[in-house]
Design a protein around this motif. Sequence first.
Motif, PDB file in Angstrom:
ATOM      1  N   GLY A 137       0.840  -1.195   0.000  1.00 31.04           N
ATOM      2  CA  GLY A 137       0.000   0.000   0.000  1.00 31.04           C
ATOM      3  C   GLY A 137       0.867   1.234   0.000  1.00 31.04           C
ATOM      4  O   GLY A 137       2.072   1.165  -0.258  1.00 31.04           O
ATOM      5  N   ASN A 138       0.281   2.365   0.340  1.00 35.77           N
ATOM      6  CA  ASN A 138       1.054   3.603   0.276  1.00 35.77           C
ATOM      7  C   ASN A 138       2.037   3.768   1.425  1.00 35.77           C
ATOM      8  O   ASN A 138       2.761   4.769   1.487  1.00 35.77           O
ATOM      9  N   LEU A 139       2.099   2.793   2.331  1.00 36.23           N
ATOM     10  CA  LEU A 139       3.127   2.793   3.370  1.00 36.23           C
ATOM     11  C   LEU A 139       4.297   1.873   3.020  1.00 36.23           C
ATOM     12  O   LEU A 139       5.229   1.742   3.813  1.00 36.23           O
ATOM     13  N   GLY A 140       4.237   1.223   1.850  1.00 32.67           N
ATOM     14  CA  GLY A 140       5.336   0.372   1.415  1.00 32.67           C
ATOM     15  C   GLY A 140       4.954  -1.097   1.420  1.00 32.67           C
ATOM     16  O   GLY A 140       3.776  -1.456   1.364  1.00 32.67           O
ATOM     17  N   ARG A 141       5.957  -1.939   1.468  1.00 35.07           N
ATOM     18  CA  ARG A 141       5.782  -3.391   1.520  1.00 35.07           C
ATOM     19  C   ARG A 141       6.227  -3.882   2.897  1.00 35.07           C
ATOM     20  O   ARG A 141       7.264  -3.465   3.414  1.00 35.07           O
ATOM     21  N   ALA A 142       5.432  -4.772   3.468  1.00 36.10           N
ATOM     22  CA  ALA A 142       5.735  -5.318   4.793  1.00 36.10           C
ATOM     23  C   ALA A 142       5.223  -6.749   4.847  1.00 36.10           C
ATOM     24  O   ALA A 142       4.507  -7.202   3.949  1.00 36.10           O
ATOM     25  N   VAL A 143       5.583  -7.454   5.899  1.00 34.74           N
ATOM     26  CA  VAL A 143       5.072  -8.800   6.112  1.00 34.74           C
ATOM     27  C   VAL A 143       4.406  -8.870   7.486  1.00 34.74           C
ATOM     28  O   VAL A 143       4.729  -8.101   8.392  1.00 34.74           O
ATOM     29  N   ILE A 144       3.467  -9.792   7.613  1.00 34.78           N
ATOM     30  CA  ILE A 144       2.796 -10.017   8.886  1.00 34.78           C
ATOM     31  C   ILE A 144       2.598 -11.510   9.061  1.00 34.78           C
ATOM     32  O   ILE A 144       2.239 -12.217   8.122  1.00 34.78           O
ATOM     33  N   LYS A 145       2.880 -11.988  10.256  1.00 36.14           N
ATOM     34  CA  LYS A 145       2.629 -13.389  10.584  1.00 36.14           C
ATOM     35  C   LYS A 145       1.354 -13.453  11.408  1.00 36.14           C
ATOM     36  O   LYS A 145       1.296 -12.919  12.515  1.00 36.14           O
ATOM     37  N   VAL A 146       0.331 -14.101  10.846  1.00 43.58           N
ATOM     38  CA  VAL A 146      -0.978 -14.105  11.502  1.00 43.58           C
ATOM     39  C   VAL A 146      -1.324 -15.457  12.114  1.00 43.58           C
ATOM     40  O   VAL A 146      -2.445 -15.646  12.588  1.00 43.58           O
ATOM     41  N   SER A 147      -0.357 -16.371  12.138  1.00 45.80           N
ATOM     42  CA  SER A 147      -0.664 -17.719  12.622  1.00 45.80           C
ATOM     43  C   SER A 147      -1.081 -17.736  14.084  1.00 45.80           C
ATOM     44  O   SER A 147      -1.758 -18.667  14.518  1.00 45.80           O
ATOM     45  N   ALA A 148      -0.678 -16.729  14.875  1.00 41.08           N
ATOM     46  CA  ALA A 148      -1.099 -16.670  16.278  1.00 41.08           C
ATOM     47  C   ALA A 148      -2.037 -15.503  16.561  1.00 41.08           C
ATOM     48  O   ALA A 148      -2.461 -15.311  17.702  1.00 41.08           O
ATOM     49  N   VAL A 149      -2.375 -14.732  15.534  1.00 37.10           N
ATOM     50  CA  VAL A 149      -3.232 -13.559  15.729  1.00 37.10           C
ATOM     51  C   VAL A 149      -4.692 -13.978  15.621  1.00 37.10           C
ATOM     52  O   VAL A 149      -5.088 -14.631  14.646  1.00 37.10           O
ATOM     53  N   PRO A 150      -5.528 -13.622  16.603  1.00 36.15           N
ATOM     54  CA  PRO A 150      -6.958 -13.972  16.508  1.00 36.15           C
ATOM     55  C   PRO A 150      -7.570 -13.434  15.216  1.00 36.15           C
ATOM     56  O   PRO A 150      -7.212 -12.349  14.744  1.00 36.15           O
ATOM     57  N   ALA A 151      -8.496 -14.186  14.640  1.00 34.46           N
ATOM     58  CA  ALA A 151      -9.074 -13.818  13.344  1.00 34.46           C
ATOM     59  C   ALA A 151      -9.725 -12.445  13.374  1.00 34.46           C
ATOM     60  O   ALA A 151      -9.701 -11.715  12.373  1.00 34.46           O
ATOM     61  N   ASP A 152     -10.299 -12.048  14.523  1.00 35.71           N
ATOM     62  CA  ASP A 152     -10.964 -10.746  14.582  1.00 35.71           C
ATOM     63  C   ASP A 152      -9.988  -9.589  14.704  1.00 35.71           C
ATOM     64  O   ASP A 152     -10.386  -8.425  14.775  1.00 35.71           O
ATOM     65  N   ARG A 153      -8.686  -9.911  14.727  1.00 36.97           N
ATOM     66  CA  ARG A 153      -7.658  -8.865  14.792  1.00 36.97           C
ATOM     67  C   ARG A 153      -6.862  -8.763  13.496  1.00 36.97           C
ATOM     68  O   ARG A 153      -5.858  -8.047  13.438  1.00 36.97           O
ATOM     69  N   HIS A 154      -7.269  -9.490  12.474  1.00 35.99           N
ATOM     70  CA  HIS A 154      -6.536  -9.440  11.202  1.00 35.99           C
ATOM     71  C   HIS A 154      -6.721  -8.099  10.506  1.00 35.99           C
ATOM     72  O   HIS A 154      -5.913  -7.746   9.639  1.00 35.99           O
ATOM     73  N   ARG A 155      -7.775  -7.375  10.871  1.00 41.38           N
ATOM     74  CA  ARG A 155      -8.026  -6.073  10.245  1.00 41.38           C
ATOM     75  C   ARG A 155      -8.160  -5.019  11.341  1.00 41.38           C
ATOM     76  O   ARG A 155      -9.026  -5.107  12.207  1.00 41.38           O
ATOM     77  N   ILE A 156      -7.260  -4.044  11.296  1.00 36.28           N
ATOM     78  CA  ILE A 156      -7.267  -2.952  12.267  1.00 36.28           C
ATOM     79  C   ILE A 156      -7.273  -1.639  11.500  1.00 36.28           C
ATOM     80  O   ILE A 156      -6.457  -1.424  10.593  1.00 36.28           O
ATOM     81  N   GLU A 157      -8.189  -0.754  11.847  1.00 38.58           N
ATOM     82  CA  GLU A 157      -8.210   0.594  11.289  1.00 38.58           C
ATOM     83  C   GLU A 157      -8.321   1.556  12.459  1.00 38.58           C
ATOM     84  O   GLU A 157      -9.341   1.584  13.157  1.00 38.58           O
ATOM     85  N   ALA A 158      -7.257   2.312  12.701  1.00 34.74           N
ATOM     86  CA  ALA A 158      -7.205   3.138  13.904  1.00 34.74           C
ATOM     87  C   ALA A 158      -6.197   4.266  13.703  1.00 34.74           C
ATOM     88  O   ALA A 158      -5.355   4.209  12.806  1.00 34.74           O
ATOM     89  N   PRO A 159      -6.264   5.289  14.561  1.00 39.22           N
ATOM     90  CA  PRO A 159      -5.319   6.411  14.444  1.00 39.22           C
ATOM     91  C   PRO A 159      -3.891   5.976  14.767  1.00 39.22           C
ATOM     92  O   PRO A 159      -3.661   5.091  15.595  1.00 39.22           O
TER      93      PRO A 159
END
Length: 612
Positions: free
Chosen positions: A426-448
Amino acid sequence: MRALHPVLLAVTDRIEARSQHLRGAYLRRLEAMRQRPQAAQRMGCANVAHAFAALPADERLRVVSQRAPNLGVVTAYNDMLSAHRPYEGFPALIRQAARAAGATVQVAGGVPAMCDGVTQGQPGMELSLFSRDTIAMGTAIALSHDVFDGALLLGICDKIVPGLLIGALHFGHLPCVFVPAGPMSSGLSNEAKAKVREQAAQGLVGRAELLAAEQAAYHGEGTCTFYGTANSNQMLLEAMGLHVPGAAFIHPHAPLREALTREAVSTVLAQAARGGCIGHQVDARCIVNAMVALLATGGSTNHLIHWVAVARAAGLLINWSDFEALSAVVPLLARVYPNGAADVNQFQAAGGPAFVIRELLEAGLMHADVATVTGQGLAAYTELPQPGPQGQVLRVPVDTHSGDEQVLRPVSTPFSDTGGLKLLTGNLGRAVIKVSAVPADRHRIEAPARVFDSQEALQAAFQAGALSGDFVAVVRFQGPRANGMPELHKLTPPLAVLQGRGQRVALVTDGRMSGASGKVPAAIHVCPEALGGGPLAKVRDGDLIRLDADTGTLQVLVPEAVWASRDAAPRDAALGEDAAHGWGRELFAGLREQVLPAEEGACTWVPRPQAG
């Protein structure tokens, strides 16, 4: 065994095509080295005399006149690292085994090995990433004596294995075997340790209680038992066929450990006799097998940097898009802390690397017909070692059923259908995220955004109670050019505490989180980094940020015209001064200037593209 998965084939083909020129040049250099006479015959008499002056007379005769094979040992021994403490006695054992086989051994050199557990949150952590290439250079210096017919590489932990491997691949004409030493016995459970850390972050327990918990977790010789970078290294070496089969997770003082070390000697000698070498062995298929093993076990995100560099050392070009493509089809078969409650000893007891490799081979998700140190292909790594008569090693096929399905599962019933790794763009660049331990309801965060230029600043805000509500913590100027890209483990407890209170929080950083990334969503390794013109330097407090692991999005939701007109914020001058001085950081100034971006392996030995 199923046919190879089409995505596995496509990624492998893509890597081979992309790397054709670089790999071809690498193999031509390798072959030129292989065609030379043995060292004692091609070198001048003074060179030969210096090389073998310290050997006993009978061994000098053996290696010079009788042309017996001579093995070099490169060791990362020190007794600062619990994992490397057992290596103190390995050279004597290796010499004894080699002598019995009619060969000679010389310890070619030692390489530095720092403990990231000691340096977490300390200035020394800013040397950690660059220690990998320092180790690679040390390995090259050791092997540059050029009198060896094979090499044994003694190393386990975070930057040490990638560094040894990068160095060895620059001597790709040699057969090489990695010799591990095994994990420490289980202590305080990882879940209990994490709980005490979170309590300490909230001030609910004091230093005495926290220290007691940490010492109960880290209490003896061997690798730390969580599934971080060190133990991920061992899984990947098994998947690449660079260990003797099943060597990774046997305790340092188990009787089998000595037998496996002796077997490593006979294995490298047999490899030399049949003309095997590490440069041929580490091809595109071998690298893809390592990537698949990492994804299937939820391993350390550090390897999205390290294995890019390892591949480059073998003339191969891989990137994060390759990892993501594989992650979409590779199932998650293991849950080991921080992606579960178990430690690596429980993982090994449930079937360990042998079970994982067997399952992936049968599902067509690994290349079976690869060169390994055994000369038997990857199927040999689906067997478990057992003590045999007279110090020999026997092997039996791993059980067809997991020993504990809370820890290890077959491909038919995985913990997840995917490897849990996502590429974010996206407009912040390229990054990676490991979601294997992240709860499904936390895969999407929109916040300040809450913007910090150091992990210490975020910790101070937490301690002051200034982190209320939902937010995305942007911790920038943590990339390789800025300060050596330290791991930011100290952020895990406070962010986990806030998430546990019900706040929706996430981390976005151009730094690293390693195998300690867990239940808090973290977009890491952001490229380009803030100091290198990356957009993180334009983010301001209050900017709305969207991190969506499901769609692979990392965006700041600022009007395009405003974003385009905004200047990058400068790094705090004091932070820049800190990164440049003290604790030996001055010695790494050239590496910070030369280093490539994280997605290119953060290599310091590849020339940066010149402008124009």
